[in-house]
Design a protein around this motif. Structure first.
Motif, PDB file in Angstrom:
ATOM      1  N   LYS A  26     -41.963  13.033   9.659  1.00 49.32           N
ATOM      2  CA  LYS A  26     -42.336  11.921   8.777  1.00 49.32           C
ATOM      3  C   LYS A  26     -41.111  11.186   8.231  1.00 49.32           C
ATOM      4  O   LYS A  26     -41.020   9.963   8.310  1.00 49.32           O
ATOM      5  CB  LYS A  26     -43.189  12.453   7.628  1.00 49.32           C
ATOM      6  N   LEU A  27     -40.164  11.949   7.685  1.00 52.38           N
ATOM      7  CA  LEU A  27     -39.014  11.283   7.078  1.00 52.38           C
ATOM      8  C   LEU A  27     -38.139  10.618   8.140  1.00 52.38           C
ATOM      9  O   LEU A  27     -37.594   9.542   7.930  1.00 52.38           O
ATOM     10  CB  LEU A  27     -38.208  12.270   6.236  1.00 52.38           C
ATOM     11  N   ALA A  39     -32.890  12.441   6.001  1.00 55.96           N
ATOM     12  CA  ALA A  39     -33.689  13.058   7.048  1.00 55.96           C
ATOM     13  C   ALA A  39     -33.977  14.487   6.636  1.00 55.96           C
ATOM     14  O   ALA A  39     -33.103  15.194   6.169  1.00 55.96           O
ATOM     15  CB  ALA A  39     -32.922  13.049   8.352  1.00 55.96           C
ATOM     16  N   MET A  40     -35.208  14.914   6.776  1.00 55.15           N
ATOM     17  CA  MET A  40     -35.479  16.288   6.357  1.00 55.15           C
ATOM     18  C   MET A  40     -35.012  17.243   7.446  1.00 55.15           C
ATOM     19  O   MET A  40     -34.937  16.898   8.615  1.00 55.15           O
ATOM     20  CB  MET A  40     -36.943  16.494   6.028  1.00 55.15           C
ATOM     21  N   HIS A  69     -46.060  12.913  12.709  1.00 54.41           N
ATOM     22  CA  HIS A  69     -46.461  11.843  11.804  1.00 54.41           C
ATOM     23  C   HIS A  69     -46.800  10.528  12.495  1.00 54.41           C
ATOM     24  O   HIS A  69     -47.767   9.867  12.123  1.00 54.41           O
ATOM     25  CB  HIS A  69     -45.384  11.604  10.754  1.00 54.41           C
ATOM     26  N   TYR A 180     -44.220  17.278   2.681  1.00 54.38           N
ATOM     27  CA  TYR A 180     -43.980  15.890   2.293  1.00 54.38           C
ATOM     28  C   TYR A 180     -45.237  15.048   2.508  1.00 54.38           C
ATOM     29  O   TYR A 180     -45.216  14.029   3.170  1.00 54.38           O
ATOM     30  CB  TYR A 180     -42.791  15.328   3.054  1.00 54.38           C
ATOM     31  N   GLY A 182     -49.070  13.750   0.559  1.00 49.41           N
ATOM     32  CA  GLY A 182     -49.692  13.572  -0.752  1.00 49.41           C
ATOM     33  C   GLY A 182     -50.937  14.429  -0.901  1.00 49.41           C
ATOM     34  O   GLY A 182     -51.269  15.219  -0.020  1.00 49.41           O
TER      35      GLY A 182
END
Lengths: 206, 808
Positions: A26-27, A39-40, A69, A180, A182
């Motif tokens: 995602k990141l 960046a994760m 993602h 990460y 919601g």
């Protein structure tokens, strides 16, 4: 079935581990879209799963959709290598596709993973990303997609939002495995049974 | 020096020019820059406008090609339209060739295009629109013949990040046109000198022209028939409805100001349902309504067709409504300047008296009538504190330039560091902002796909059309939630409500909006379709934002009022009215005098409350509450929920906290105060909240393309997530640092907190144990917004929750 505080579901009889909505990459995806997030570290995410598999001695992992993602980025290749190593150790991997899983066919080549829309256990337990409409009453559905969470009262006018498992009649919704992501708050009502993850336990909210 | 245009026009109108207007005309004719300090509605527009006109025609330079001569910048669309109307009227009546254009957020694309190809002589616009022009190809060329820039209602912009947008735009425009004349128009604020310096630069030789209009204001509080000894903020003053209507009926035209849009909707609904005879002559006006609806209301006001308009700050500025002869303020105006501004909306003639009525929404608010009279009598007015080092806005600006004509970092660094906002920025910090845009900041990784800026021919540019488009859509420094359009089935657009409100509604539900009762039929993407409904029950949407705390200066005035309680001589009607409430306080607990600090311990079904009344204002109380919670949790670990208001602090726990004089002395000790502020206050949580806006302005959060619904859902993330990710992976990130700096600069006023503790040290502490909530305690208890302070670690708290759930 066991609801695990690690945000996963485990079926001991089949040594089956179910992971919903990981949203890997995602990141990195945000970065490729020009949003300057850090960046994760993909490896620390992967080790979360690895630890869980080792601890439970799981034989099969079902990814309940939204595994990745969005479009391809380098994190996918890292994951692919990781997944193939798991498969090499004899693990069976299955992905029931979700709305975010839009990777092209070619990215799944050389990946030891079964891809399908839904996975059936026995006759009546159905695993899929989103609920299947007009399902027969005899089915028990296990789904992901919504990232359920609930508000828990702490007393003294304080509340906390926690990820939760969510049972509504014959349907169990898993919390998102990805950190990460919601939360979508599920309303408390008579038909909903909510099981928030409280520290190291999963407890029913009454 | 004569201004022939003004002379003719004023003569035709039968008006006399004010002295300040003549001063402005003369100053502009001499080529000066400056600030005009004048309240709304006294001809400040003409003071500048005729100066510009005369300068245009006096100039010998023949403008061969259409090019921009002047920019007039206002904070509000409604105000822009008003300026346009006023200036265009002059041109029409004097038959001048000077062409004026209006460009706001809702100017259609084809009109914008035309304005681009053939620039008007003057463009009336907003700060955001200037940045939008800079974000287009050859955007900078557009400004190359610019001679004047006017910043209207500058005081409104200055204390916000939109002010930073202005500073940055000015830095570029000054570089393009070294001879640029800058005029700011500002109402009276505490730091007018600084307001001038920010616009004109630190070494300016500009002028400060003051209108010196001495306006009389009559303030009257609308008293309830009976004093409610348990004042509750939730009443919204509706119980005073009949009295408010009485006032409205007494005057020609009344503006009724509320502090929030939902309050406006509720008041409108209540008046119309109790007094149906008002339908047709009562209107509603707020920022979420469509332009069309608002324009109709403004028009009707001008024509004197309305008895009253229920409005919010949307009618604070500009727009001059002649027939208005009375103003009603519902609830605390929260600031002296805002109160003066609103009061000034009635009776524009300088010799007339402005009538303003204050309608308290709870009993303790009655005191503010007394406080405001005191503040006005002593000339107290707020300062606007400008933002400094707003890296989020800088990052947005750099991106704007890159999307437009590209930029050279050395040139832009020199310009930017000459602004007030960035006068302290180091080259390293500037480069850090650029590096975020170039390679995403942090450590470069080999496999990284980040791309945004590209270096080309000595300039940074954006090549991706998609990125450029996305950036143009996110220009601005006002952060709002995703808004959903409300439309009738015919397609008629009524206005916008927040997504979070719509998500709670189901089809068939009824809500109040734009003064109508509407039934939700369907939701399509970013639209909801509604139809008028007659069902009895409905909800009113609440909008985020628009909720502000009482200003420090008004807070000070309130404290002054409270101190005069014991003063028997010359009490105001407000204080006299409140007397029974103070008596009640004395009976059930204690009415502290100026040398005492009252602490109340009360148990209710919610838990164990500690109330403290330092009377130091909300901002100081917020920090103080956390320090005290921190100190208490050293004695007894607990989690506190904290509420504060102007008068005091509430700490609520689910476990009893033992208090005695020794403990209280420790709590209010000045010993190791600095250390406790640093350790004790949950700065992280405050920074986290600040970060939401910062991330959005800097372009980390993308709201999506308009009308495309959730198409961009793959880019949605909340700022809390980013905050955590930055903390984990780049704790020194420039935007994280900004969030913390904003907390320290704007939220925690350590200096004032220190003073408060010092003062308390000299006070006698009084501890009472009332058996119920006291009149002082009740309004704090009823504050809906709560902070949380945890003296336990996260895991311990979850453990405790777990035990509770297991025992249930």
């Amino acid at each position: 079935m066991q609801m695990l505080p690690e945000r996963a579901l485990y079926v001991p009889e089949q040594q089956l581990l179910v992971i919903a909505d990981w949203h890997l990459g995602k990141l990195q995806h945000f970065r490729s879209e020009g949003l300057f997030t850090p960046a994760m570290e993909i490896y620390s995410e992967l080790s979360r799963l690895e630890v869980l598999i080792d601890k439970l001695q799981a034989q099969r992992v079902i990814f309940l959709g939204d595994l990745f993602h969005s479009r391809w980025n380098s994190d996918w290749d890292v994951f692919k290598e990781f997944a193939n190593q798991l498969a090499a150790k004899g693990l069976l991997l299955t992905l029931t596709k979700g709305n975010h899983d839009i990777l092209e066919e070619k990215h799944f080549s050389n990946l030891s993973m079964e891809i399908c829309d839904q996975f059936t256990l026995g006759e009546t337990i159905i695993f899929s990303h989103q609920p299947i409409k007009d399902a027969p009453d005899s089915w028990f559905q296990v789904v992901g997609h919504v990232h359920p969470g609930c508000r828990v009262d702490l007393g003294a006018r304080q509340t906390l939002n926690l990820p939760c498992f969510f049972l509504e009649r014959q349907r169990l919704t898993l919390p998102a495995f990805g950190i990460y992501t919601g939360l979508m708050r599920i309303a408390r009502c008579a038909e909903h049974r909510l099981f928030p993850i409280v520290h190291d336990s999963v407890l029913e909210l009454r | 020096m004569k201004n022939e245009f003004a002379d003719v026009w004023f003569f035709n109108q039968g008006w006399q020019a004010y002295r300040f207007q003549k001063e402005c005309w003369s100053a502009i004719a001499r080529g000066k820059s400056g600030i005009l300090n004048a309240p709304t509605g006294y001809g400040k527009t003409f003071a500048i406008w005729f100066g510009i006109l005369a300068a245009f025609y006096a100039s010998n330079q023949k403008r061969t090609k259409a090019s921009l001569h002047a920019l007039w910048v206002t904070p509000l669309r409604a105000l822009s339209k008003e300026i346009y109307r006023a200036t265009q009227t002059v041109c029409d009546e004097l038959d001048l060739s000077y062409r004026i254009g209006l460009r706001t957020g809702d100017t259609p694309t084809n009109v914008r295009e035309k304005q681009r190809r053939t620039p008007p002589d003057m463009l009336i616009t907003t700060p955001e629109s200037i940045h939008l022009i800079l974000a287009s190809k050859e955007g900078q060329d557009y400004f190359k013949s610019l001679e004047f820039i006017v910043l209207d209602e500058w005081h409104e912009l200055m204390g916000s990040k939109r002010g930073v947008l202005i500073e940055l735009a000015l830095s570029r425009l000054k570089a393009l046109n070294p001879g640029l004349k800058i005029w700011g128009i500002s109402a009276t604020i505490g730091n007018l000198d600084q307001a001038q310096e920010i616009l004109l630069g630190s070494q300016h030789d500009g002028l400060l022209i003051e209108a010196k209009v001495d306006k009389k204001i009559r303030i009257q509080t609308v008293f309830p028939d009976q004093l409610d000894k348990f004042p509750w903020a939730g009443h919204l003053g509706i119980h005073l409805l009949d009295k408010v209507v009485e006032v409205i009926q007494h005057y020609q035209t009344t503006l009724v100001f509320t502090n929030t849009r939902s309050q406006a909707e509720i008041w409108y609904q209540q008046i119309i349902s109790v007094y149906p005879e008002f339908s047709g002559t009562l209107a509603i006006h707020h920022g979420s309504l469509s332009d069309e609806l608002r324009f109709r209301v403004e028009q009707a006001l001008h024509e004197g067709k309305l008895r009253a308009v229920i409005c919010t700050s949307s009618l604070d500025l500009g727009v001059d409504f002649r027939p208005v002869d009375c103003v009603i303020q519902i609830g605390s105006p929260k600031g002296i300047a805002r109160f003066l501004q609103r009061a000034g909306r009635s009776e524009h003639r300088p010799d007339a008296v402005s009538e303003i009525y204050l309608v308290p929404t709870h009993s303790l608010e009655i005191i503010e009538g007394d406080s405001l009279k005191y503040a006005i009598k002593h000339g107290k007015v707020e300062s606007r504190i400008p933002y400094i080092r707003s890296f989020d806005v800088l990052i947005q600006y750099l991106m704007t330039l890159a999307v437009g004509d590209g930029f050279n970092p050395d040139v832009i660094y020199a310009e930017v560091s000459a602004t007030h906002c960035f006068s302290q920025i180091s080259r390293e910090e500037f480069d850090e902002c650029i590096s975020l845009l170039v390679h995403g900041g942090g450590a470069l990784k080999a496999y990284d796909e980040f791309h945004r800026l590209v270096w080309e021919e000595g300039r940074y540019r954006v090549l991706s059309r998609r990125l450029a488009m996305r950036h143009r859509l996110s220009i601005g420094a006002i952060v709002s939630d995703l808004m959903i359009r409300v439309k009738l089935r015919s397609g008629k657009y009524l206005g916008r409500v927040e997504e979070s409100f719509v998500s709670r509604l189901h089809n068939g539900d009824v809500f109040w909006f734009s003064g109508r009762q509407l039934e939700l039929l369907d939701r399509r993407g970013n639209d909801v379709i509604v139809r008028p409904s007659n069902k009895k029950k409905g909800t009113v949407p609440s909008w985020m934002g628009g909720r502000f705390a009482i200003s420090p200066d008004l807070g000070e005035a309130i404290r002054h009022s409270l101190k005069s309680i014991g003063d028997r001589r010359e009490v105001s009607p407000e204080i006299a009215f409140l007397n029974p409430l103070f008596q009640e306080q004395q009976t059930v607990s204690k009415l502290p005098n100026q040398e005492e600090l009252l602490v109340e311990q009360i148990q209710t079904k919610y838990g164990y409350h500690i109330f403290i009344y330092p009377f130091d204002g909300k901002f100081v109380h917020e920090g103080m509450a956390q320090v005290i919670a921190f100190r208490l949790s050293q004695i007894r670990p607990a989690t506190f929920s904290i509420a504060t208001n102007e008068y005091g602090i509430e700490l609520l726990t689910d476990v009893p906290i033992p208090l005695d004089m020794d403990i209280l002395a420790q709590l209010f000790s000045t010993h190791s105060l600095h250390q406790d502020i640093n350790f004790g206050i949950n700065v992280r949580e405050m920074a986290r909240r600040r970060f939401r806006d910062i991330a959005s302005i800097a372009g980390l959060i993308f709201q999506g393309f308009p009308g495309k619904g959730m198409k961009s859902a793959h880019l949605q993330a909340n700022s809390g997530l980013f905050f955590s990710v930055f903390e984990d992976y780049e704790p020194g990130h420039i935007l994280l640092r900004q969030a913390y700096d904003e907390v320290f600069d704007f939220q925690l006023e350590e200096g004032r907190m220190q003073q408060a503790f010092d003062r308390i040290a000299a006070h006698k502490i009084i501890l009472t144990h009332p058996d119920r909530l006291t009149p002082f305690a009740f309004p704090i208890f009823a504050e809906s917004f709560r902070e949380r302070y945890t003296g336990e670690d996260w895991q311990a708290k979850l453990e405790r929750l777990k035990l509770r759930m297991l025992n249930e």
